[in-house]
Design an enzyme around this catalytic site. Structure first.
Site, PDB file in Angstrom:
ATOM      1  N   GLY A  18      13.398  11.147 -40.764  1.00 33.90           N
ATOM      2  CA  GLY A  18      11.950  11.296 -40.794  1.00 33.90           C
ATOM      3  C   GLY A  18      11.290  10.945 -42.113  1.00 33.90           C
ATOM      4  N   SER A  19      11.958  10.112 -42.953  1.00 35.03           N
ATOM      5  CA  SER A  19      11.326   9.805 -44.240  1.00 35.03           C
ATOM      6  C   SER A  19      10.050   8.985 -44.038  1.00 35.03           C
ATOM      7  CB  SER A  19      12.299   9.091 -45.184  1.00 35.03           C
ATOM      8  OG  SER A  19      12.564   7.777 -44.754  1.00 35.03           O
ATOM      9  N   ASN A  20      10.046   8.089 -43.065  1.00 36.09           N
ATOM     10  CA  ASN A  20       8.810   7.340 -42.786  1.00 36.09           C
ATOM     11  C   ASN A  20       7.740   8.257 -42.211  1.00 36.09           C
ATOM     12  OD1 ASN A  20       8.911   4.273 -43.243  1.00 36.09           O
ATOM     13  ND2 ASN A  20      10.929   4.723 -42.392  1.00 36.09           N
ATOM     14  N   LEU A  91      14.666   5.487 -31.286  1.00 43.96           N
ATOM     15  CA  LEU A  91      15.653   4.513 -30.819  1.00 43.96           C
ATOM     16  C   LEU A  91      15.655   4.263 -29.316  1.00 43.96           C
ATOM     17  CD1 LEU A  91      18.568   5.524 -33.208  1.00 43.96           C
ATOM     18  CD2 LEU A  91      16.665   3.955 -33.581  1.00 43.96           C
ATOM     19  N   ILE A  94      10.795   2.006 -25.059  1.00 46.85           N
ATOM     20  CA  ILE A  94       9.532   2.587 -24.585  1.00 46.85           C
ATOM     21  C   ILE A  94       9.324   2.156 -23.127  1.00 46.85           C
ATOM     22  CG2 ILE A  94       7.033   2.692 -24.954  1.00 46.85           C
ATOM     23  CD1 ILE A  94       8.747   4.047 -27.150  1.00 46.85           C
ATOM     24  N   ASN A 108       5.810  -0.450 -34.061  1.00 49.54           N
ATOM     25  CA  ASN A 108       7.147  -0.058 -34.501  1.00 49.54           C
ATOM     26  C   ASN A 108       7.426  -0.669 -35.866  1.00 49.54           C
ATOM     27  OD1 ASN A 108       9.883   0.905 -34.315  1.00 49.54           O
ATOM     28  ND2 ASN A 108      10.516  -1.173 -33.748  1.00 49.54           N
ATOM     29  N   HIS A 110      10.713  -2.099 -38.064  1.00 48.59           N
ATOM     30  CA  HIS A 110      12.114  -2.498 -37.928  1.00 48.59           C
ATOM     31  C   HIS A 110      12.635  -2.863 -39.318  1.00 48.59           C
ATOM     32  CE1 HIS A 110      15.632  -3.882 -35.783  1.00 48.59           C
ATOM     33  NE2 HIS A 110      15.659  -4.916 -36.607  1.00 48.59           N
ATOM     34  N   ASP A 151      12.160  -4.756 -29.866  1.00 51.04           N
ATOM     35  CA  ASP A 151      11.842  -5.551 -31.067  1.00 51.04           C
ATOM     36  C   ASP A 151      11.225  -6.913 -30.743  1.00 51.04           C
ATOM     37  OD1 ASP A 151      13.008  -3.498 -32.569  1.00 51.04           O
ATOM     38  OD2 ASP A 151      14.997  -4.407 -32.432  1.00 51.04           O
ATOM     39  N   GLU A 180       9.445   0.217 -46.685  1.00 50.03           N
ATOM     40  CA  GLU A 180       8.814   0.860 -45.518  1.00 50.03           C
ATOM     41  C   GLU A 180       7.800   1.907 -45.961  1.00 50.03           C
ATOM     42  OE1 GLU A 180      12.142   0.412 -42.058  1.00 50.03           O
ATOM     43  OE2 GLU A 180      12.279   2.213 -43.265  1.00 50.03           O
TER      44      GLU A 180
HETATM   45  C1  GAR Z   1      13.957   3.189 -40.657  1.00 52.00           C
HETATM   46  O1  GAR Z   1      14.585   2.391 -41.598  1.00 52.00           O
HETATM   47  C2  GAR Z   1      13.432   2.359 -39.503  1.00 52.00           C
HETATM   48  O2  GAR Z   1      13.041   1.075 -39.873  1.00 52.00           O
HETATM   49  C3  GAR Z   1      14.648   2.304 -38.612  1.00 52.00           C
HETATM   50  O3  GAR Z   1      15.179   3.597 -38.651  1.00 52.00           O
HETATM   51  C4  GAR Z   1      14.965   4.129 -39.973  1.00 52.00           C
HETATM   52  C5  GAR Z   1      14.445   5.538 -39.834  1.00 52.00           C
HETATM   53  O4  GAR Z   1      14.461   6.175 -41.090  1.00 52.00           O
HETATM   54  N1  GAR Z   1      14.299   1.889 -37.277  1.00 52.00           N
HETATM   55  C6  GAR Z   1      15.065   1.096 -36.545  1.00 52.00           C
HETATM   56  O5  GAR Z   1      16.158   0.721 -36.913  1.00 52.00           O
HETATM   57  C7  GAR Z   1      14.481   0.710 -35.187  1.00 52.00           C
HETATM   58  N2  GAR Z   1      15.190  -0.384 -34.620  1.00 52.00           N
HETATM   59  P1  GAR Z   1      13.641   7.499 -41.328  1.00 52.00           P
HETATM   60  O6  GAR Z   1      14.033   8.493 -40.219  1.00 52.00           O
HETATM   61  O7  GAR Z   1      14.068   7.986 -42.675  1.00 52.00           O
HETATM   62  O8  GAR Z   1      12.184   7.168 -41.270  1.00 52.00           O
END
Ligand code: GAR
Length: 204
Positions: A18-20, A91, A94, A108, A110, A151, A180
């Site tokens: 969940g950092s994003n 993941l 949708i 999204n 990626h 994607d 990101e």
């Molecule tokens: C992120 O790097 C995002 O781009 C990736 O999962 C990570 C989640 O990190 N998403 C994918 O790979 C989707 N295909 P987070 O939980 O720290 O935000």
């Protein structure tokens, strides 16, 4: 007469650390037009749930049958007045139900430069492993519209970083995460503003 605007409620769909999601919550915490109204998650132990609890943002835990083959939890999204959906490390595919209801209003992020290194099974460190195995000199992030294929939707934004000698999936992941965190919240705001969703919602 003053035109008061109801903030647009966005839902963050996330299944991981969940950092994003955290950066998005920070960005919109006191925003006048846009609020994070819900976190949707499919893993009860995911880090994003603790972050949402700290921010007092409601969490909807979802089950695969109802999400993928049922009503897509549309009633709950409507209850929370969700007008825009942001995927941040979510993941599951949708389902058509959601694409139909929120067409053009789901985006999204990626962790690579699509159209390369995308598709089913390409997430998290698997993406970085594939980038390194291919000997790429650059990687980056892609923010794109979500459609019914993994994607695949229109690309809205990309940013690049170097792949350096000695990189591991973890070191590359950390550089990608920085990109990101720097760009996703701002791009979300720009996409919402460009669609005039807040205005049209207020005019309803
Ligand atoms: C992120 O790097 C995002 O781009 C990736 O999962 C990570 C989640 O990190 N998403 C994918 O790979 C989707 N295909 P987070 O939980 O720290 O935000």
């Amino acid at each position: 007469m003053q035109n008061s605007t109801i903030p647009l409620q966005i839902a963050i769909f996330a299944s991981g650390a969940g950092s994003n999601a955290e950066k998005i919550m920070d960005h919109f915490r006191d925003h006048p037009r846009i609020r994070v109204g819900l976190v949707v998650c499919n893993k009860p132990q995911a880090g994003v749930i603790r972050i949402a609890a700290r921010e007092r943002i409601p969490v909807l835990l979802i089950e695969p049958d109802r999400f993928l083959r049922g009503d897509g939890y549309l009633p709950e999204l409507a209850l929370h007045r969700i007008g825009f959906i942001v995927l941040a490390g979510f993941l599951w595919k949708i389902p058509e139900t959601l694409i139909g209801a929120y067409g053009g209003r789901i985006i999204n992020i990626h962790p690579a430069l699509l159209p390369k290194f995308g598709g089913k099974g390409m997430y998290g460190n698997r993406v970085h492993e594939a980038v390194l195995a291919a000997g790429e000199k650059q990687s980056g992030i892609t923010i794109h519209n979500v459609d019914a294929l993994y994607d695949n939707g229109a690309i809205l934004f990309q940013a690049r970083c170097e792949v350096v000698p000695g990189d591991t999936p973890e070191s590359l992941a950390s550089r990608i995460h920085q990109l990101e965190h720097r760009h996703y919240p701002r791009v979300i705001e720009e996409v919402i503003d460009s669609q005039n969703i807040v205005k049209s919602q207020a005019g309803q």
